[in-house]
Design an enzyme around this catalytic site. Structure first.
Site, PDB file in Angstrom:
ATOM      1  N   HIS A  76       1.101  -1.261  -0.086  1.00 15.11           N
ATOM      2  CA  HIS A  76      -0.056   0.073   0.199  1.00 15.11           C
ATOM      3  C   HIS A  76       0.854   1.306   0.007  1.00 15.11           C
ATOM      4  CE1 HIS A  76      -4.208  -1.707   1.624  1.00 15.11           C
ATOM      5  NE2 HIS A  76      -3.750  -2.097   0.498  1.00 15.11           N
ATOM      6  N   TYR A 205      -9.480   4.899   7.746  1.00 16.81           N
ATOM      7  CA  TYR A 205      -9.900   5.099   9.218  1.00 16.81           C
ATOM      8  C   TYR A 205     -11.094   6.501   9.029  1.00 16.81           C
ATOM      9  CZ  TYR A 205      -5.520   2.866  10.294  1.00 16.81           C
ATOM     10  OH  TYR A 205      -4.578   1.788  10.615  1.00 16.81           O
ATOM     11  N   PRO A 296      -5.422  -0.664  19.203  1.00 18.92           N
ATOM     12  CA  PRO A 296      -5.311  -1.149  17.523  1.00 18.92           C
ATOM     13  C   PRO A 296      -5.202  -0.295  16.492  1.00 18.92           C
ATOM     14  CG  PRO A 296      -7.432  -1.649  18.353  1.00 18.92           C
ATOM     15  CD  PRO A 296      -6.867  -1.204  19.502  1.00 18.92           C
ATOM     16  N   LYS A 300      -0.062  -1.165  15.404  1.00 16.49           N
ATOM     17  CA  LYS A 300       1.247  -1.105  15.744  1.00 16.49           C
ATOM     18  C   LYS A 300       1.646  -2.410  16.805  1.00 16.49           C
ATOM     19  CE  LYS A 300       2.562   2.382  13.576  1.00 16.49           C
ATOM     20  NZ  LYS A 300       3.229   1.895  12.380  1.00 16.49           N
ATOM     21  N   TYR A 387       3.349   5.670  10.345  1.00 17.41           N
ATOM     22  CA  TYR A 387       2.535   4.815   9.796  1.00 17.41           C
ATOM     23  C   TYR A 387       3.322   3.681   9.262  1.00 17.41           C
ATOM     24  CZ  TYR A 387      -1.595   2.359   8.221  1.00 17.41           C
ATOM     25  OH  TYR A 387      -2.854   1.630   8.131  1.00 17.41           O
TER      26      TYR A 387
HETATM   27  C1  PHB Z   1      -6.582  -4.951  10.408  1.00 18.97           C
HETATM   28  O1  PHB Z   1      -6.441  -4.871   9.292  1.00 18.97           O
HETATM   29  O2  PHB Z   1      -7.287  -5.658  11.297  1.00 18.97           O
HETATM   30  C2  PHB Z   1      -6.454  -3.450  10.965  1.00 18.97           C
HETATM   31  C3  PHB Z   1      -5.563  -2.486  10.092  1.00 18.97           C
HETATM   32  C4  PHB Z   1      -5.150  -1.287  10.590  1.00 18.97           C
HETATM   33  C5  PHB Z   1      -5.679  -0.948  11.785  1.00 18.97           C
HETATM   34  C6  PHB Z   1      -5.856  -1.934  12.612  1.00 18.97           C
HETATM   35  C7  PHB Z   1      -6.358  -3.014  12.322  1.00 18.97           C
HETATM   36  O3  PHB Z   1      -5.158   0.216  12.202  1.00 18.97           O
END
Ligand code: PHB
Ligand code: APR
Length: 392
Positions: A76, A205, A296, A300, A387
């Site tokens: 990505h 997000y 989450p 990280k 990130y």
């Molecule tokens: C996930 O793919 O489960 C996932 C991705 C990004 C995040 C948290 C979980 O920030």
């Protein structure tokens, strides 16, 4: 009859931290023994996040476990933030020169475990009663009962506490010495896994007046979706019609491309930030969730755990070569990085969720922060470099 076994490193926990440590130590010519509370099946079935930092990918190569990762990974180049339906595309690759990797962390555990098993790594499954002793001596011990009932005493040079937040390792440090920092967030994440294509090329997000939503993926055919849930709610409070309607609404226009699949897994997780300063106690070294928890948001947890064990493996390898200094620096250096990752996870959590205790002023601050990110390359750089993963 009690059986005594000599090992250089006794590793508590066969999660990603313990397995990666064992694998890296093996490549450095150092033997280890793993003791795991749960069953092999249980360890392999846990659903985790799906975004890897470049340092984690490097560690998989160092561990000799990157074949399937290289075949299946999705790269990505960016990440999407959305606020009340308005989106910002942060071009991670253009800013940092690196991409993030989508590959299930559950698959990481499987790859590491299979590599360990292929070379005959001793792993004691279903052994929940480990007790740690003589931590201040040069020869610490771990006593436990093997699955077949045999009592075993491991005589080690080091103990690695890779046994997660609820493990025995951190609890073996005298309570009057423990220094800890904690923040519990007043919400959880309700997550589902569905066999439908993701809604976008990047992870999304979203902050919406009714709460957070996250659209992630495991592959071109499998998606992982979350919504912010209220304290005390269980999966039963989220029948799928409610989930889909909240999820799509919170994503704004991006929600229009959601395909409502049958969930193959659904669960609710709480959000917490936790750090113990005591990453070392004598010959016990803590790594991963045993020492710290991040919410989450930002994915990280595993990445941080892998950074810890990479550092620890190198320090033990240096000790093996006669240089003890890196081990004496482990806790301080690991902790310095831990706090930076804690900061970013807390920042993204605070920016992207609805907090019941927030006043209208704090809501405006979220909006102002979002507008600032939209207009500032410096702000986007801060997000992009965190990130993709801070230097190790
Ligand atoms: C996930 O793919 O489960 C996932 C991705 C990004 C995040 C948290 C979980 O920030
Ligand atoms: N004895 C032996 N093993 C134990 C004990 C114990 N007393 N207590 C817990 N364990 C085991 C757990 O059963 C688990 O398999 O330790 C393991 C710890 O694994 P994780 O909790 O996954 O922690 P870690 O390996 O540090 O992984 C860190 O990966 O995906 C992310 O969110 C996840 O942040 C976490 C990260």
């Amino acid at each position: 009859m009690r059986k005594t076994i000599d090992t250089t490193v006794a590793i508590l926990g066969a999660g990603p931290s313990g397995l990666m440590l064992s694998q890296l130590l093996h490549h450095a010519g150092i033997d280890s023994t793993i003791i795991e509370r749960s069953s092999r099946e249980h360890v392999l079935s846990r659903i985790r996040a799906g975004v890897l930092e470049r340092g984690t990918v490097e560690a998989m190569h160092e561990a000799g476990c990157a074949t399937r990762l290289e075949a299946e990974r999705i790269n990505h180049n960016g990440v999407i933030l959305s606020f009340d339906g308005t989106r910002i595309d942060i071009p991670i690759k253009a800013i940092t020169g690196h991409h993030v990797t989508v590959y299930g962390q559950t698959e990481i555990t499987r790859d590491l475990l299979e590599a360990c098993e292929d070379r005959g790594q001793p792993i004691y499954w279903n052994s929940p009663d480990a007790a740690l002793g003589k931590l201040s001596s040069d020869h610490p011990i771990v006593a436990f009962t093997a699955k077949d009932g045999t009592p075993i005493e491991l005589h080690a040079r080091f103990i690695a506490g890779c046994d997660g937040f609820h493990g025995v390792s951190r609890r073996s440090i005298p309570t009057n010495e423990i220094v800890e920092f904690e923040r519990e967030y007043p919400f959880g994440w309700m997550g589902v896994l569905v066999d439908e294509p993701p809604i976008a090329d990047h992870v999304v997000y979203a902050n919406h007046a009714d709460g957070f939503a996250l659209a992630s993926m495991r592959s071109a055919q499998r998606s992982r979706y979350y919504v912010q849930s209220s304290p005390g709610e269980s999966v039963d409070d989220w029948p799928m019609p409610r989930f889909w309607s909240e999820f799509k609404k919170r994503l704004g226009p991006l929600g229009e491309s959601v395909i409502e699949g049958e969930p193959i897994e659904a669960s609710i997780a709480p959000l917490r930030s936790y750090v113990t300063q005591n990453m070392q106690h004598g010959r016990l070294f803590l790594a991963g969730d045993a020492a710290h928890i991040v919410p989450p948001t930002g994915a990280k947890g595993l990445n941080l755990a892998i950074a810890d064990v990479r550092r620890l493996a190198r320090a033990i390898a240096a000790w093996n070569g006669g240089d003890e200094k890196p081990l004496t620096q482990y806790a301080t250096q690991a902790l310095a990085r831990v706090w930076k990752i804690e900061r970013f996870s807390w920042y993204l959590t605070t920016l992207m969720h609805q907090f019941s205790e927030h006043s209208s002023f704090e809501k405006q601050m979220q909006r102002a922060e979002f507008d600032y990110i939209a207009s500032s390359e410096a702000a986007q750089t801060m997000i992009a470099e965190n990130y993709v993963g801070l230097d190790f």
